[in-house]
Design an enzyme around this catalytic site. Structure first.
Site, short mmCIF file in Angstrom:
data_model
loop_
_atom_site.label_atom_id
_atom_site.label_comp_id
_atom_site.label_asym_id
_atom_site.label_seq_id
_atom_site.Cartn_x
_atom_site.Cartn_y
_atom_site.Cartn_z
N HIS A 120 0.72 -1.16 0.01
CA HIS A 120 0.10 0.09 0.00
C HIS A 120 0.89 1.41 -0.05
O HIS A 120 0.58 2.17 -0.52
CB HIS A 120 -0.92 0.12 1.04
CG HIS A 120 -2.20 -1.09 0.95
ND1 HIS A 120 -3.32 -0.32 0.92
CD2 HIS A 120 -2.46 -2.14 0.85
CE1 HIS A 120 -4.48 -1.43 0.51
NE2 HIS A 120 -3.76 -2.51 0.74
N ASP B 11 7.42 6.07 1.02
CA ASP B 11 7.58 7.30 1.92
C ASP B 11 6.78 7.37 3.23
O ASP B 11 6.89 8.19 4.09
CB ASP B 11 7.29 8.69 1.09
CG ASP B 11 5.89 8.61 0.64
OD1 ASP B 11 5.10 7.96 1.19
OD2 ASP B 11 5.65 9.74 0.21
N SER C 136 -0.90 -15.50 -1.04
CA SER C 136 -0.81 -16.83 -0.26
C SER C 136 -0.91 -16.79 1.10
O SER C 136 -1.23 -17.72 1.68
CB SER C 136 0.51 -17.64 -0.76
OG SER C 136 1.43 -16.77 -0.39
N ASP D 175 -5.37 -19.10 1.35
CA ASP D 175 -4.94 -20.51 1.34
C ASP D 175 -5.03 -21.34 2.41
O ASP D 175 -4.78 -21.05 3.57
CB ASP D 175 -3.23 -20.42 1.14
CG ASP D 175 -2.46 -21.73 0.65
OD1 ASP D 175 -2.98 -22.58 0.79
OD2 ASP D 175 -1.34 -21.69 0.58
N ASP E 219 4.18 -19.29 -0.29
CA ASP E 219 4.59 -20.22 -1.32
C ASP E 219 3.97 -20.34 -2.61
O ASP E 219 2.90 -19.60 -2.82
CB ASP E 219 4.63 -21.75 -0.55
CG ASP E 219 3.22 -21.96 -0.30
OD1 ASP E 219 2.26 -21.42 -0.56
OD2 ASP E 219 2.95 -23.07 0.87
#
Length: 322
Positions: A66, A73, A191, A240, A248
């Site tokens: 983000h 910064d 993941s 996941d 992974d």
């Protein structure tokens, strides 16, 4: 027309030069003289916070995504005060948390080396160390970023949304110098972590998205039993289900099996620009981790403030007083 084309070419050259100059001023071991233990202190704090609150490692990774989609910064960390309106108030920041622990890291650094280590470098290095704790690769990052004195609202102009098309997502990343292969690898960050129901119910109600695996859709309906979930309620599904806290290539296996949670997951697996990379990453975890490392480095060096620009905040939540 020729003049218009020339102006565009000049603008593009200027933009690329701007990115390059920012990246080129970052250095390996930037704090070796001014604060020799800086990176060690960050690693210690990140590790301690991980063992107390495991989800902080995912937060550090999301912070990097983000913050660096506009400029690395630490603008993301600013809270609303005076003329500053926090980026955290944006809908794009929904579900983000653990910002308070960034200041835990900052306080440890301030005790060692006052007004020396930027919050922007904390964002980058905490993500690096969090990735390792999540089973991901060790990445050598440069430092020397400085902190913004302003937020970059509206963030909707540069941070992709969960409902955005793959074309828009690719365009957003390419605008900061990240190629298609690296973008596919970055999305592999899905993941770990989770998706809140408010961001995926449109694939379940009123009818199930036909690109979703039917059994997985039924599982998701149990996790999100209403088309209008309370945004304040903690209703979500893991990205996941097999290795939910490990970085992974399971993410790619899942989206090839039509078990992605977001629209962009489904498009990533089917779009001809990205599907070859998805196939390769699903079949070769080492290749994915190599590309993920490359992509994280590119993201962490996207248009940082360096040199005399910005400042070194004393408190990551606030611009320094004049």
């Amino acid at each position: 027309m020729a003049n218009s084309s020339s102006r565009f070419s000049f603008f593009l050259l200027f933009l690329l030069l701007h990115f390059y100059l920012g990246r080129s001023q970052l250095e390996a071991n930037y704090y070796s003289k001014s604060c020799p233990r800086a990176e060690e202190i960050i690693k210690e704090q990140v590790t301690q916070l991980y063992h107390k609150h495991g989800n902080t490692a995912v937060s550090w990774l999301r912070n990097l995504f983000h913050d660096c989609m506009k400029s690395c910064d630490a603008s993301l960390l600013l809270t609303s005060k005076n003329d500053v309106v926090s980026e955290q108030a944006s809908s794009r920041s929904f579900g983000m948390r653990n910002f308070k622990y960034v200041n835990t890291i900052k306080e440890a650094l301030e005790q060692e080396c006052p007004s020396t280590v930027s919050c922007a470098d904390i964002v980058a290095l905490s993500a690096r160390d969090g990735i390792v704790l999540l089973g991901g690769p060790s990445i050598e990052m440069k430092t020397g970023r400085r902190d913004s004195k302003q937020s970059h609202l509206p963030v909707e102009d540069f941070i992709p949304n969960h409902n955005d098309s793959i074309s828009l997502v690719l365009s957003r990343f390419q605008s900061i110098g990240i190629d298609v292969e690296a973008t596919v690898a970055l999305l592999g960050g899905h993941s770990v972590g989770r998706v809140h129901c408010v961001n995926m119910v449109d694939r379940l109600y009123p009818t199930v998205d036909p690109t979703l695996d039917p059994e997985h859709a039924e599982y998701l309906k149990r996790r999100c039993p209403t088309p209008n979930p309370d945004p304040k309620a903690v209703l979500y599904s893991r990205n996941d289900l097999d290795t939910p806290m490990i970085i992974d290539n399971q993410y790619y296996k899942h989206i090839l099996a039509h078990k992605g949670l977001l629209h962009v997951d489904a498009e990533l697996a089917s779009d001809p620009r990205t599907s070859p990379f998805v196939q390769n990453m699903a079949s070769d975890n080492e290749y994915f981790l190599q590309q993920f490392s490359r992509a994280i480095l590119m993201l962490s060096e996207a248009d940082p403030l360096t040199g005399d620009n910005g400042e070194i905040r004393k408190d990551c939540r606030y611009v320094n007083p004049n």
